[in-house]
Design a protein around this motif. Structure first.
Motif, PDB file in Angstrom:
ATOM      1  N   GLN A  37      97.195 116.117   2.924  1.00 21.13           N
ATOM      2  CA  GLN A  37      97.895 115.104   3.702  1.00 21.13           C
ATOM      3  C   GLN A  37      96.950 114.160   4.428  1.00 21.13           C
ATOM      4  O   GLN A  37      97.300 113.004   4.685  1.00 21.13           O
ATOM      5  CB  GLN A  37      98.859 115.794   4.675  1.00 21.13           C
ATOM      6  N   ALA A  45     103.548 111.939   0.409  1.00 23.29           N
ATOM      7  CA  ALA A  45     104.304 113.017   1.034  1.00 23.29           C
ATOM      8  C   ALA A  45     105.386 112.482   1.964  1.00 23.29           C
ATOM      9  O   ALA A  45     106.491 113.043   2.052  1.00 23.29           O
ATOM     10  CB  ALA A  45     103.360 113.947   1.801  1.00 23.29           C
ATOM     11  N   LYS A  52     107.517 118.769   0.139  1.00 23.03           N
ATOM     12  CA  LYS A  52     106.360 117.896   0.306  1.00 23.03           C
ATOM     13  C   LYS A  52     105.090 118.622  -0.126  1.00 23.03           C
ATOM     14  O   LYS A  52     104.924 119.808   0.175  1.00 23.03           O
ATOM     15  CB  LYS A  52     106.207 117.458   1.770  1.00 23.03           C
TER      16      LYS A  52
END
Length: 355
Positions: A37, A45, A52
């Motif tokens: 991320q 995401a 996710k």
């Protein structure tokens, strides 16, 4: 229940850029790719709602040997991925191993370019994934988790020890086999207007399989129960209908790539590559409630650094308009197709030895 995966072959990408640019017969390469991320500059995401990607890693190892006009190569990829969900199960991890064998032949050469034809064979295997409990809407099916509202006892374990052990809701695995052909026109010169062009066609057969005691049960008592004001049999059938199909289907993939390599200074070079992918599926059972996707646009930007006369380091940033369409057939199914509606990016670093 869907694997989070990367572009399938690093060697193919490098060959599109470096074809006929390495002087020696043997090529050995290793690379490491990553998504998490903190690296999600395309906000992939954030575009997803319930499921996710949290992290994905891939390690690639490849070996190539050039003899006269022929070149033989082998690549092995080991990838792992983790997704996080808002409901049970909170996390799902997957591991996939792929192997690719390629043979190519330079059948024409003139003062400006080479023309090369090649064949490839690729196998992908996803390790089995066991899901203990799964939330289907507001109803949790299990499994041994305390939230499970509907489950099946492992009768063999109970008879043997008297212990109450409940069957997991799902065990799933997958594999694909691909065969392909490509034609590459590669320039002998390097520079802004010296391009390599690669046209390829690939046929893939995909098999997704699952076992589930509770989803496949024919027990009239269980199927006749009422759970959250719904008939258990109808609930289980609806859940089962949204899983990946268990019958094989095929993907036919057309891909065009254009790339160039631009040196600057004595040690550095940069490259750019654009690819367009078109996929057509056969025997694929779609989910009427979900949209399917068949096109993808990819961009790779790489920086190369020459450590010695026989070694290169590189760093690459890759982006695609629709996740892994056409790159990883095992990733796409009627359960996971919603993941392919958004741009995706990853970073990669590698070392190439040529001697």
């Amino acid at each position: 229940m869907q694997p989070l995966l990367f572009y399938t072959t690093e060697y193919e990408s490098l060959e599109n850029i470096l074809a006929n640019r390495l002087d020696n017969q043997f090529t050995i390469g290793i690379s490491h790719s990553r998504f998490d991320q903190s690296l999600d500059i395309l906000n992939y995401a954030d575009n997803l709602e319930s499921t996710k990607p949290k992290e994905a890693l891939i390690n690639s190892y490849y070996l190539g040997y050039q003899f006269d006009q022929w070149k033989l190569s082998f690549e092995s990829n080991d990838s792992s991925g983790e997704v996080e969900r808002l409901s049970i199960p909170r996390f799902i991890e997957t591991d996939v191993i792929s192997e690719t064998l390629t043979i190519s032949y330079n059948f024409h050469e003139n003062k400006n370019s080479y023309i090369q034809i090649g064949l490839l064979l690729r196998n992908e295997d996803q390790d089995p994934v066991t899901i203990d409990c799964y939330a289907f809407g507001e109803t949790v099916i299990g499994g041994s988790c305390i939230e499970a509202e509907l489950n099946i006892l492992n009768s063999e374990a109970y008879r043997a020890s008297g212990e109450l052990i409940y069957e997991p809701v799902l065990k799933t695995s997958g594999k694909s086999k691909s065969q392909g052909i490509y034609l590459r026109l590669s320039s002998k010169s390097m520079g802004l207007f010296n391009f390599n062009h690669t046209f390829s066609f690939k046929n893939s057969e995909i098999n997704q399989d699952f076992t589930s005691s509770i989803l496949n049960t024919s027990d009239s008592f269980i199927r006749g129960l009422t759970v959250d004001n719904r008939n258990a049999g109808q609930l289980l059938d609806q859940f089962k209908a949204e899983l990946p199909q268990t019958t094989p289907w095929q993907e036919n993939t057309l891909k065009y790539s254009i790339s160039n390599l631009i040196p600057f200074g004595e040690k550095f070079a940069i490259s750019g590559m654009y690819s367009f992918i078109k996929v057509k599926r056969k025997d694929y059972l779609n989910n009427p409630a979900k949209k399917d996707f068949s096109n993808n646009h990819l961009i790779d930007l790489s920086l190369f650094y020459s450590l010695t006369d026989n070694s290169l380091l590189y760093l690459k940033v890759s982006a695609s308009s629709n996740y892994l369409i056409g790159e990883n057939p095992l990733a796409y199914n009627r359960r996971s197709n919603h993941l392919f509606d958004h741009p995706y990016g990853q970073v990669n670093a590698g070392l190439i030895l040529n001697f």
